[in-house]
Design a protein around this motif. Structure first.
Motif: not given
Length: 727
Positions: A618-622, A687-698
């Motif tokens: 999970i690569s999200l900022v705090p 999920l939210m981390s993958a969305i931010q990376k562009g790995h998952v959309s929609g």
């Protein structure tokens, strides 16, 4: 002006060189010959009787079982096999065709969707002074023109842009593309032309601007490959060919000639895959047109024969339509590893591919993450930095096996032939292999010519040039308007039916269900964002569809356009097919599972869902983590650490939103990595981390939770006097 002078100079010098190599007479001969070609042959073909309707599959199986002997029996229901059946039956030969899966279930439905001569082959012909390559391009361009004429509802010309980023490449590419026009002669679809940088960006605004010099636009054809293959098969059936899908060849039948003592192939032992019944089909000539499986049939004839097929895997991906203009493709002529990548609008989506790598022969080829990322990286090189090319935008992906061949008749048996090869074994088995989709008709003609000669069959010349395919006869570009006016179909649905079924669209419209709405009057969609309607499932069964996979991948193209939409449509498709084919509840369950497995492994669903599982870090900022935790806890009121369907339903009810329980189950299941029926906080953060990376959309869950949060927040700050008061 300076560029135009340079181009003209290059054309004069290069034109003289090419004229010396190939001879200008080749071009003039082609132009003079082909103009009258189509109409003469089509008029001749029109004298062959054709039935108004094609027989049912049951009638076809009966014909295979009761006919004492066919003149020609074709193994393989891809483009080439069906082309052979149509060529043979229109010559008056008693014809049969067996396909162990569905028509177009292999390579023929997994192409780049282009009908083209091959710009890169012409380049090789020039650079290497290779006359064979030149003949391949010339033949393909002739066949391109014919295919666009005989099935105009399924095919159309497509402009393709070749962006140029170095000044010296402009005259080089311009010359090559102009030569492509010249080789096409009178059958050139439209003349190629040069664009300035500003004009290129106007037509293709997603293009990378940096260092762009200009662009060249040329024309090739595009088609709906699986439907085209089916149209060929149905046309052959209407002319009297006994064609059957799900009829597997178990082994070849042989007889010994009294005079010579030689064994000769005289038919096959086959099995109806749907019923398990086995029976013999006798024929004077058996043709092997099995594409990548060429060698397996050749070894049924002779176990010692060396392999000639060199299978190559080509992966394609489908992305949303906003990645490309509606009517302009893109060609990357030199990728990072020297391959060619096409980036094309197709069925209101964008298709990109292909790769080219050695592979094993399999009935179930799978796209790999490595190939998908290769295509995405190449696409990034040509698109503007303003366009974020996201892995999550890959809606579907597939791999097709191209059956390249070595010519066993050649002295150099190790060299791969880019053209097709027709061989005849000592026992009389005729094999057609290699070639390309565009040249299927010419391949079929050469094959039947060889079969007639080798087996002494009595038949005339080929009649398939200009012979219209199923749906083409009364089709016109405005046919969809009659569908709207006469039946009350949505415009988008009417256009889709006209371009899929041609003049047979009226047969589909007649069985379309009334919606109960003011508009549209008829035509219930299978999924909201695509124009496929329930009536197509009923009609697809008439078109020999026998599995749910047939319906989502080859009668409709849902599986090739969006795997999640295809999965969403599956339960309704299975219900309709179950009624038409009298399936039991157990059979319906099996079909549903088989179709989901197909989507998961062969159409990219697995590699798509793996993107979420592989983004375990999970690569999200705090601050983002805290924000998403608050969103999650709006649903997880009890602080359980997970949310279920009941939690989501409770929040939705509070904002007056209703979603069916089975739909909610599907939405949560997309994110539920360990498949325990609930979504944990860690899974949501992944999920939210993958969305931010562009790995998952929609992601439907992410959108649903964000929307619910915004609605609840707005309600919380509405003052009492604005809310309508209260006690």
């Amino acid at each position: 002006m300076a560029f135009q002078k340079a181009v003209k100079g290059t054309a004069l010098i290069g034109g003289g060189a090419i004229a010396t190599v190939f001879g200008l007479s080749q071009f003039s001969q082609y132009r003079n010959k082909h103009g009258a070609f189509v109409h003469v042959q089509a008029a001749e073909a029109a004298t062959v009787p054709i039935k108004n309707h094609f027989p049912t599959r049951e009638q076809q199986i009966l014909a295979l079982q009761t006919t004492s002997e066919f003149d020609v029996l074709i193994i393989g229901g891809g483009a080439t096999g069906c082309g052979c059946a149509l060529d043979a039956v229109t010559r008056g030969l008693k014809t049969a065709l067996l396909e162990r899966d569905d028509f177009s279930s292999g390579t023929s439905s997994r192409s780049t969707k282009l009908i083209h001569g091959g710009v890169r082959y012409l380049q090789k012909a020039i650079m290497k002074l290779d006359f064979e390559q030149y003949k391949l391009v010339k033949e393909a361009l002739e066949e391109r023109a014919n295919l666009l004429e005989i099935a105009p509802h399924l095919s159309a010309p497509l402009p393709i842009m070749l962006p140029v980023y170095k000044w010296w490449q402009l005259p080089y590419y311009w010359f090559g593309i102009k030569l492509y026009d010249i080789v096409a002669g009178s059958q050139c679809l439209k003349s190629s032309y040069v664009l300035s940088k500003s004009r290129a960006l106007e037509l293709f605004p997603m293009l990378r601007k940096d260092e762009l010099v200009g662009a060249i636009v040329y024309y090739d054809g595009q088609h709906n490959d699986a439907r085209m293959n089916l149209a060929i098969a149905l046309t052959a059936a209407r002319y009297g060919a006994a064609t059957a899908n799900y009829a597997e060849v178990l082994h070849l039948l042989k007889t010994t000639e009294p005079a010579s003592g030689k064994e000769r192939v005289c038919g096959v032992r086959c099995r109806d895959v749907l019923t398990g019944q086995e029976f013999d089909v006798k024929a004077k000539c058996v043709i092997n047109a099995t594409g990548p499986f060429t060698d397996s049939v050749r070894k049924m004839d002779d176990q010692e024969v060396p392999n000639i097929c060199q299978p190559s895997a080509g992966v394609h991906i489908v992305m949303p339509g906003y990645y490309s203009p509606d009517n302009m493709g893109l060609l990357d002529p030199a990728t990072s590893d020297g391959r060619v990548i096409f980036f094309l609008p197709w069925e209101k989506m964008t298709i990109a591919g292909t790769t080219d790598s050695p592979t094993d022969v399999t009935s179930h080829p799978k796209p790999t993450e490595e190939d998908i990322n290769f295509i995405l990286n190449e696409v990034r090189n040509y698109l503007s930095v303003d366009v974020e090319v996201r892995r999550g935008d890959v809606l579907a992906a597939w791999s097709g096996i191209r059956p390249l061949v070595t010519d066993p008749n050649s002295k150099d048996t190790q060299s791969i032939s880019r053209n097709h090869v027709v061989t005849i074994s000592d026992s009389g088995l005729v094999t057609i292999a290699g070639g390309k989709w565009t040249t299927y008709r010419a391949m079929a003609q050469d094959t039947i010519d060889a079969a007639i000669q080798a087996h002494g069959l009595k038949a005339g010349s080929s009649k398939t040039i200009g012979l219209q395919l199923q749906g083409a006869e009364d089709w016109s570009p405005t046919l969809y308007i009659r569908l709207v006016q006469d039946y009350g179909l949505e415009r988008e649905v009417a256009q889709h039916l006209a371009s899929t079924y041609g003049d047979k669209a009226f047969e589909v419209a007649k069985i379309a269900q009334v919606t109960g709405k003011r508009w549209p009057v008829v035509g219930k969609r299978l999924v909201s964002e695509f124009p496929y309607i329930e009536a197509e499932v009923v009609y697809g069964v008439k078109e020999y569809a026998r599995t749910a996979v047939d319906m989502i991948s080859r009668r409709t193209r849902l599986a090739f356009l969006n795997v999640q939409a295809a999965e969403e449509a599956l339960p309704r498709i299975v219900d309709i097919m179950g009624k038409e084919l009298n399936w039991s509840e157990q059979k319906k369950k099996e079909e549903l599972e088989a179709a989901k497995k197909f989507l998961y492994y062969e159409m990219g669903y697995k590699v798509k869902s793996d993107q979420l599982a592989d983004s375990s870090e999970i690569s999200l900022v705090p601050s983002d983590i805290e924000r998403y935790k608050k969103r999650f806890h709006m649903f997880d009121k009890d602080k359980k650490g997970f949310i279920t369907i009941l939690d989501v339903q409770r929040v939705l009810e509070s904002i007056n939103v209703q979603i069916a329980e089975n739909t909610l189950h599907d939405i949560l299941n997309e994110v539920d990595l360990n498949k325990n029926g609930q979504v944990e906080l860690n899974e949501f953060l992944q999920l939210m981390s993958a969305i931010q990376k562009g790995h998952v959309s929609g992601s439907r869950l992410a959108v649903l939770m964000k929307t619910a949060e915004e609605n609840l927040r707005q309600r919380a700050v509405i003052p009492v006097d604005r809310s309508g008061g209260g006690l």
